[in-house]
Design a protein around this motif. Sequence first.
Motif, mmCIF file in Angstrom:
data_model
loop_
_atom_site.group_PDB
_atom_site.id
_atom_site.type_symbol
_atom_site.label_atom_id
_atom_site.label_comp_id
_atom_site.label_asym_id
_atom_site.label_seq_id
_atom_site.Cartn_x
_atom_site.Cartn_y
_atom_site.Cartn_z
ATOM 1 N N VAL A 1 0.837 -1.164 0.000
ATOM 2 C CA VAL A 1 0.000 0.000 0.000
ATOM 3 C C VAL A 1 0.890 1.237 0.000
ATOM 4 N N GLU A 2 0.607 2.140 -0.912
ATOM 5 C CA GLU A 2 1.369 3.381 -0.985
ATOM 6 C C GLU A 2 0.694 4.456 -0.147
ATOM 7 N N PRO A 3 1.478 5.419 0.342
ATOM 8 C CA PRO A 3 0.861 6.497 1.126
ATOM 9 C C PRO A 3 -0.039 7.379 0.257
ATOM 10 N N CYS A 4 -0.981 8.012 0.907
ATOM 11 C CA CYS A 4 -1.891 8.938 0.245
ATOM 12 C C CYS A 4 -1.100 10.186 -0.166
ATOM 13 N N ARG A 5 -1.265 10.628 -1.418
ATOM 14 C CA ARG A 5 -0.541 11.803 -1.919
ATOM 15 C C ARG A 5 -1.527 12.818 -2.502
ATOM 16 N N PRO A 6 -2.331 13.465 -1.675
ATOM 17 C CA PRO A 6 -3.299 14.419 -2.204
ATOM 18 C C PRO A 6 -2.636 15.504 -3.056
ATOM 19 N N PHE A 7 -3.252 15.790 -4.190
ATOM 20 C CA PHE A 7 -2.878 16.848 -5.121
ATOM 21 C C PHE A 7 -1.556 16.607 -5.838
ATOM 22 N N SER A 8 -0.959 15.447 -5.669
ATOM 23 C CA SER A 8 0.263 15.098 -6.376
ATOM 24 C C SER A 8 -0.068 14.559 -7.762
ATOM 25 N N GLY A 9 0.809 14.801 -8.700
ATOM 26 C CA GLY A 9 0.669 14.192 -10.012
ATOM 27 C C GLY A 9 0.820 12.687 -9.954
ATOM 28 N N ASN A 10 1.357 12.180 -8.847
ATOM 29 C CA ASN A 10 1.570 10.735 -8.669
ATOM 30 C C ASN A 10 0.542 10.106 -7.731
ATOM 31 N N ARG A 11 -0.550 10.798 -7.440
ATOM 32 C CA ARG A 11 -1.526 10.247 -6.504
ATOM 33 C C ARG A 11 -2.199 9.016 -7.104
ATOM 34 N N LYS A 12 -2.535 8.078 -6.218
ATOM 35 C CA LYS A 12 -3.157 6.829 -6.659
ATOM 36 C C LYS A 12 -4.355 6.454 -5.806
ATOM 37 N N GLY A 13 -4.914 7.439 -5.090
ATOM 38 C CA GLY A 13 -6.103 7.133 -4.314
ATOM 39 C C GLY A 13 -5.858 7.179 -2.833
ATOM 40 N N ILE A 14 -6.875 6.733 -2.096
ATOM 41 C CA ILE A 14 -6.858 6.852 -0.641
ATOM 42 C C ILE A 14 -6.029 5.769 0.024
ATOM 43 N N THR A 15 -5.585 6.074 1.206
ATOM 44 C CA THR A 15 -5.015 5.115 2.134
ATOM 45 C C THR A 15 -5.916 5.185 3.353
ATOM 46 N N LEU A 16 -6.395 4.064 3.815
ATOM 47 C CA LEU A 16 -7.320 4.067 4.950
ATOM 48 C C LEU A 16 -6.594 4.252 6.269
ATOM 49 N N GLY A 17 -7.259 4.900 7.200
ATOM 50 C CA GLY A 17 -6.752 5.087 8.549
ATOM 51 C C GLY A 17 -7.888 4.848 9.527
ATOM 52 N N GLU A 18 -7.570 4.911 10.808
ATOM 53 C CA GLU A 18 -8.596 4.776 11.844
ATOM 54 C C GLU A 18 -8.459 5.922 12.816
ATOM 55 N N ALA A 19 -9.598 6.445 13.268
ATOM 56 C CA ALA A 19 -9.571 7.567 14.214
ATOM 57 C C ALA A 19 -10.932 7.737 14.853
ATOM 58 N N ALA A 20 -10.941 8.566 15.874
ATOM 59 C CA ALA A 20 -12.174 9.009 16.507
ATOM 60 C C ALA A 20 -11.900 10.381 17.094
ATOM 61 N N ALA A 21 -12.900 11.224 17.081
ATOM 62 C CA ALA A 21 -12.792 12.548 17.704
ATOM 63 C C ALA A 21 -14.175 12.932 18.193
ATOM 64 N N VAL A 22 -14.220 13.575 19.344
ATOM 65 C CA VAL A 22 -15.484 13.979 19.933
ATOM 66 C C VAL A 22 -15.364 15.443 20.341
ATOM 67 N N PHE A 23 -16.413 16.206 20.088
ATOM 68 C CA PHE A 23 -16.449 17.605 20.483
ATOM 69 C C PHE A 23 -17.597 17.808 21.459
ATOM 70 N N LEU A 24 -17.343 18.591 22.472
ATOM 71 C CA LEU A 24 -18.386 18.997 23.401
ATOM 72 C C LEU A 24 -18.691 20.452 23.093
ATOM 73 N N MET A 25 -19.897 20.696 22.636
ATOM 74 C CA MET A 25 -20.292 22.055 22.299
ATOM 75 C C MET A 25 -21.300 22.550 23.322
ATOM 76 N N THR A 26 -21.208 23.824 23.622
ATOM 77 C CA THR A 26 -22.133 24.424 24.567
ATOM 78 C C THR A 26 -22.500 25.814 24.087
ATOM 79 N N ARG A 27 -23.666 26.273 24.489
ATOM 80 C CA ARG A 27 -24.071 27.645 24.177
ATOM 81 C C ARG A 27 -23.502 28.620 25.196
ATOM 82 N N ASP A 28 -23.002 28.081 26.307
ATOM 83 C CA ASP A 28 -22.431 28.914 27.358
ATOM 84 C C ASP A 28 -21.093 29.487 26.905
#
Length: 192
Positions: A1-28
Amino acid sequence: VEPCRPFSGNRKGITLGEAAAVFLMTRDDISPSSLRLLGAGESADAHHMTAPDPEGKGAALAMERSLADSGLSAGDIDYVNLHGTGTALNDAMESRALSRIFPSGVPASSTKSLTGHTLGAAGSLELGICWLALSPAFNPDHLIPPQTWDGHPDPELPEIDLVTERRTSPALSACMSNSFAFGGCNVSLVIG
C-alpha cells in the motif's frame, strides 16, 4: 500500500486510517479564549453516487455558505484543512472549488497524507486538527498543519497554496475544514 498523496501528479487514491474525535459544544460562554464554531455550510449536489461534481460546484457552495454563516470573508480564513483524498476526481474538483472561493490563495493542506482517510471519522478528526492548530495551549508557535507529499504537483490542477514545509502564521485565528462525501454531500465548517 502506498501512502496517500493528495494533489500530487503521482496520486493513486486513498489510504485508509482509523480515528475518533469527539467535540463537546455548549451555548455557554466558557471563556473569552474558547474556540468557537463560527459557521457551517452544506450542500447536496447529488452529481453521482461516488464521483464528485467535476467543477466542484457543491463543494464551493458549502464553503460559500460557511463563510456567509460565519460573517467572514475568504480573506479572514488563515488555513483550510482540505478534504484531499488523493483521488483524481476529488482532488481536481476541490482544487477548482478552492481556487474559486479563495482566488488570492489561502494556506491549505490535506492531513489525510498523515492520517489516511478515516472514512466516517474524517470530518471530526480534521476539525480536531484545526482546533489543535488554533489552540494556544497545543500550538504556541502557531504552526500550520502540514501536508506530507512527494513534491510533484499535478500540472492539470489549479495551483493551490499547499503547506508542505514548517510554516507559522502569527495571526492564526480562523480555520475552515472541508468534508465531501459520497452522493455529493458537502460540508464546510469554520472555527475560530
